[in-house]
Design an enzyme around this catalytic site. Structure first.
Site, PDB file in Angstrom:
ATOM      1  CB  CYS A 121      -0.986   0.010   1.162  1.00  0.00           C
ATOM      2  SG  CYS A 121      -0.208  -0.025   2.779  1.00  0.00           S
ATOM      3  CE  LYS A 195      -3.618  -3.890   8.247  1.00  0.00           C
ATOM      4  NZ  LYS A 195      -2.498  -3.625   7.341  1.00  0.00           N
ATOM      5  CE  LYS A 248      -2.259  -2.505  11.692  1.00  0.00           C
ATOM      6  NZ  LYS A 248      -1.611  -2.515  10.428  1.00  0.00           N
TER       7      LYS A 248
HETATM    8  C1  PBG Z   1      -0.485  -1.568   5.920  1.00  0.00           C
HETATM    9  C2  PBG Z   1      -0.437  -1.146   7.325  1.00  0.00           C
HETATM   10  C3  PBG Z   1      -1.273  -0.241   7.974  1.00  0.00           C
HETATM   11  C4  PBG Z   1      -0.823  -0.165   9.287  1.00  0.00           C
HETATM   12  C5  PBG Z   1       0.267  -1.001   9.423  1.00  0.00           C
HETATM   13  N1  PBG Z   1       0.480  -1.624   8.197  1.00  0.00           N
HETATM   14  C6  PBG Z   1      -2.351   0.618   7.458  1.00  0.00           C
HETATM   15  C7  PBG Z   1      -3.516   0.121   6.797  1.00  0.00           C
HETATM   16  O1  PBG Z   1      -3.835  -1.069   6.779  1.00  0.00           O
HETATM   17  O2  PBG Z   1      -4.190   0.976   6.255  1.00  0.00           O
HETATM   18  C8  PBG Z   1      -1.436   0.706  10.360  1.00  0.00           C
HETATM   19  C9  PBG Z   1      -0.616   0.910  11.563  1.00  0.00           C
HETATM   20  C10 PBG Z   1      -1.033   2.065  12.398  1.00  0.00           C
HETATM   21  O3  PBG Z   1      -2.132   2.623  12.250  1.00  0.00           O
HETATM   22  O4  PBG Z   1      -0.234   2.446  13.259  1.00  0.00           O
HETATM   23  N2  PBG Z   1       0.786  -1.716   5.370  1.00  0.00           N
END
Ligand code: PBG
Length: 326
Positions: A121, A195, A248
């Site tokens: 991303c 996640k 997460k």
């Molecule tokens: C995607 C990723 C995200 C986070 C960690 N890895 C963002 C998303 O999924 O949009 C979020 C971590 C945070 O909010 O501290 N590579």
């Protein structure tokens, strides 16, 4: 007849409370996430995350040497590439920003544990976690192939652990195979197994510049209403060879964390995400809560629920407090 039970006897002094304490915070189990960008001598503040910066590689190395000195030995690296494209090619380029940063940090801190976040991303021009099919949907299998290639590039650059955070199906198995085929059999996979598609990632989108240009991540990240599904995702990732898993966000998902703790034997990390950090910082700065107390309480709560490790932007601050107290 027994006398009345008096739990208070065990709370009668600070020493007594310390004696019977069930949960502790240890610096060894903190993982500090950092953002690295191109340039020299840069330390660009992230507005919604006071105290957190996008660092150029040279400045990041100096910062991590300091933080390492406080006892934090494990870092999670996110890259902001100088250019993005449809396939996120800077993610797997041997000279991509994270690969360069891994080499530079590894040279100064040979014993550090460097975890490479593995997702597209930050690298795609459209900001989604994978490549798109002609209809604009994320194409699972082609994305998995790019992720596997990226994992190998990260391992080659000195990553100690790779952490796939994309939530594509089958990626853990494909990454394991690619790592093994390239001689990286000893590199563990820490998968973001559970996640959620969470609003708590808001400030991260500013930090990592990965806001999707259209749509959202709900087709690949988990629905916030589901708990059993998290157990299913974890089982799948373990069956494919994940060595550790991540839950997460952290604080709003303690029930999920506890459920998974009871389900698996592998180490679990909880990620206290950007929005959790920002809320504590904002309320603390306003004097609405005592920042230090709430930081410690939230980290303890995450450990109590069952996390072995905590990924947190508070790692350096918490390490300073722990050192002070010792
Ligand atoms: C995607 C990723 C995200 C986070 C960690 N890895 C963002 C998303 O999924 O949009 C979020 C971590 C945070 O909010 O501290 N590579």
């Amino acid at each position: 007849m027994y006398p009345i039970q008096r739990p208070r006897r065990l709370r009668s002094s600070a020493t007594m409370r310390a004696l019977v304490r069930e949960t502790h915070l240890a610096i060894d189990q903190f993982i500090y996430p950092v953002f690295v960008r191109s340039g020299k001598g840069r330390r660009d503040p992230i507005g919604s995350m006071p105290g957190i910066y996008q660092w150029s590689i040279d400045a990041l190395v100096e910062h991590l040497v300091d933080v390492y000195g406080l006892g934090v030995r494990t870092f999670l690296l996110f890259g902001i590439p100088h250019q993005k494209d449809d396939v996120g090619s800077q993610a797997y380029d041997d000279h991509g920003i994270v690969q360069e940063a891994l080499r530079a940090v590894r040279e100064r801190l040979p014993e550090s544990i460097l975890i490479a976040d593995l997702c597209l991303c930050e690298y795609t021009s459209h900001g989604h976690c994978g490549v798109l099919d002609p209809k604009g949907n994320v194409a699972n299998d082609p994305t998995v192939a790019i992720l596997a290639r990226t994992a190998v590039a990260q391992a080659r650059a000195g990553a100690s652990i790779v952490a796939p955070s994309d939530m594509m199906d089958g990626r853990v198995g494909a990454i394991r195979e690619a790592l093994d085929a390239n001689g990286f059999t000893e590199i563990p996979i820490m998968s973001y197994a559970a996640k959620y598609a969470s609003g708590f990632y808001g400030p991260f989108r500013e930090a990592a510049e990965n806001t999707p240009s259209f749509g959202d991540r709900k087709t690949y990240q988990m629905d916030v209403t589901n708990r059993r599904e998290a157990v299913k995702e974890v089982r799948l990732d373990l069956a494919e060879g994940a060595d550790m898993i991540i839950v997460k966000p952290a604080l709003p998902y303690l029930d999920v964390l506890r459920e998974i703790r009871e389900e698996v034997l592998v180490p679990i990390a909880a990620y206290q995400v950007s929005g959790e950090y920002a809320m504590i910082k904002a309320a603390g700065a306003n004097g609405w809560i005592e920042e230090r107390r709430v930081v410690e309480e939230s980290l303890i709560a995450i450990r109590r629920a069952g996390a072995d490790m905590i990924i947190t932007y508070f790692a350096p601050q918490m390490a300073r407090w722990l050192v002070e107290r010792a």
